[in-house]
Scaffold this motif. Structure first.
Motif, PDB file in Angstrom:
ATOM      1  N   SER A   4     -46.409 -12.745 -16.934  1.00 23.69           N
ATOM      2  CA  SER A   4     -46.989 -13.686 -17.888  1.00 23.69           C
ATOM      3  C   SER A   4     -46.121 -14.918 -18.083  1.00 23.69           C
ATOM      4  CB  SER A   4     -47.212 -13.010 -19.244  1.00 23.69           C
ATOM      5  OG  SER A   4     -48.124 -11.955 -19.118  1.00 23.69           O
TER       6      SER A   4
ATOM      7  N   ASN B  87     -44.233 -16.394 -15.815  1.00 19.91           N
ATOM      8  CA  ASN B  87     -44.501 -17.281 -14.673  1.00 19.91           C
ATOM      9  C   ASN B  87     -45.907 -17.860 -14.733  1.00 19.91           C
ATOM     10  OD1 ASN B  87     -41.949 -17.042 -13.483  1.00 19.91           O
ATOM     11  ND2 ASN B  87     -42.522 -15.122 -12.522  1.00 19.91           N
ATOM     12  N   ASP B  88     -46.870 -17.069 -15.219  1.00 20.96           N
ATOM     13  CA  ASP B  88     -48.229 -17.588 -15.398  1.00 20.96           C
ATOM     14  C   ASP B  88     -48.255 -18.721 -16.405  1.00 20.96           C
ATOM     15  OD1 ASP B  88     -49.250 -15.766 -13.569  1.00 20.96           O
ATOM     16  OD2 ASP B  88     -49.938 -14.356 -15.106  1.00 20.96           O
TER      17      ASP B  88
ATOM     18  N   ALA C 281     -49.459 -22.485 -15.683  1.00 19.90           N
ATOM     19  CA  ALA C 281     -50.514 -23.124 -16.476  1.00 19.90           C
ATOM     20  C   ALA C 281     -50.018 -24.452 -17.045  1.00 19.90           C
ATOM     21  CB  ALA C 281     -50.971 -22.189 -17.587  1.00 19.90           C
TER      22      ALA C 281
END
Length: 136
Positions: A56, A58-59, A63
């Motif tokens: 999350s 890295n997500d 984003a």
């Protein structure tokens, strides 16, 4: 109100830095019930409550790269290329979060952590202020 400041070396790359251990220790030492307010006094960093370590983090960075590209579109244009995006980011990830504390323990959900989010590659050192507020 009890308050303290600690330093975080974020380095020269975009980072989601876990500050949950420092928050938990401060809440334990403050003891009792109340609210832990976490604040980063910088115009280019934010505080997020999210799951860390399962991708999350890295997500979130991916984003933010999509939403706030590091290119030359930004009017605030000193420093590294795309620096202006770092000044817009706190409108999306605010520079603060407040977490309930019961019996000296953070009441985070099972997978929640507290993180410093920093896109500013020009400023490798950050401060975080923790404040414990009680009704007594």
């Amino acid at each position: 109100m009890k308050s303290t400041v600690f330093e975080v070396a974020t380095g020269h790359s975009e980072v989601v830095y876990d500050i949950t251990p420092q928050c938990a220790q401060f809440a334990r030492e403050a003891g009792g019930d109340g609210l832990l307010h976490v604040f980063v006094p910088h115009a280019t960093a934010g505080i997020a409550v999210l799951e860390l370590g399962a991708g999350s983090d890295n997500d979130l960075l991916a984003a933010l790269r999509d939403l706030l590209p590091a290119d030359d579109r930004w009017r605030h244009a000193h420093g590294s290329r795309g620096h202006g995006r770092s000044h817009v980011m706190p409108a999306l990830i605010p520079p603060y979060a407040t977490i309930p504390v019961i019996g000296g323990a953070l009441t985070l959900g099972t997978w929640q952590s507290v993180a410093l989010v920093d896109l500013n590659v020009d400023n490798p050192d950050r401060q975080v202020r923790l404040s414990f507020l009680t009704s007594a």
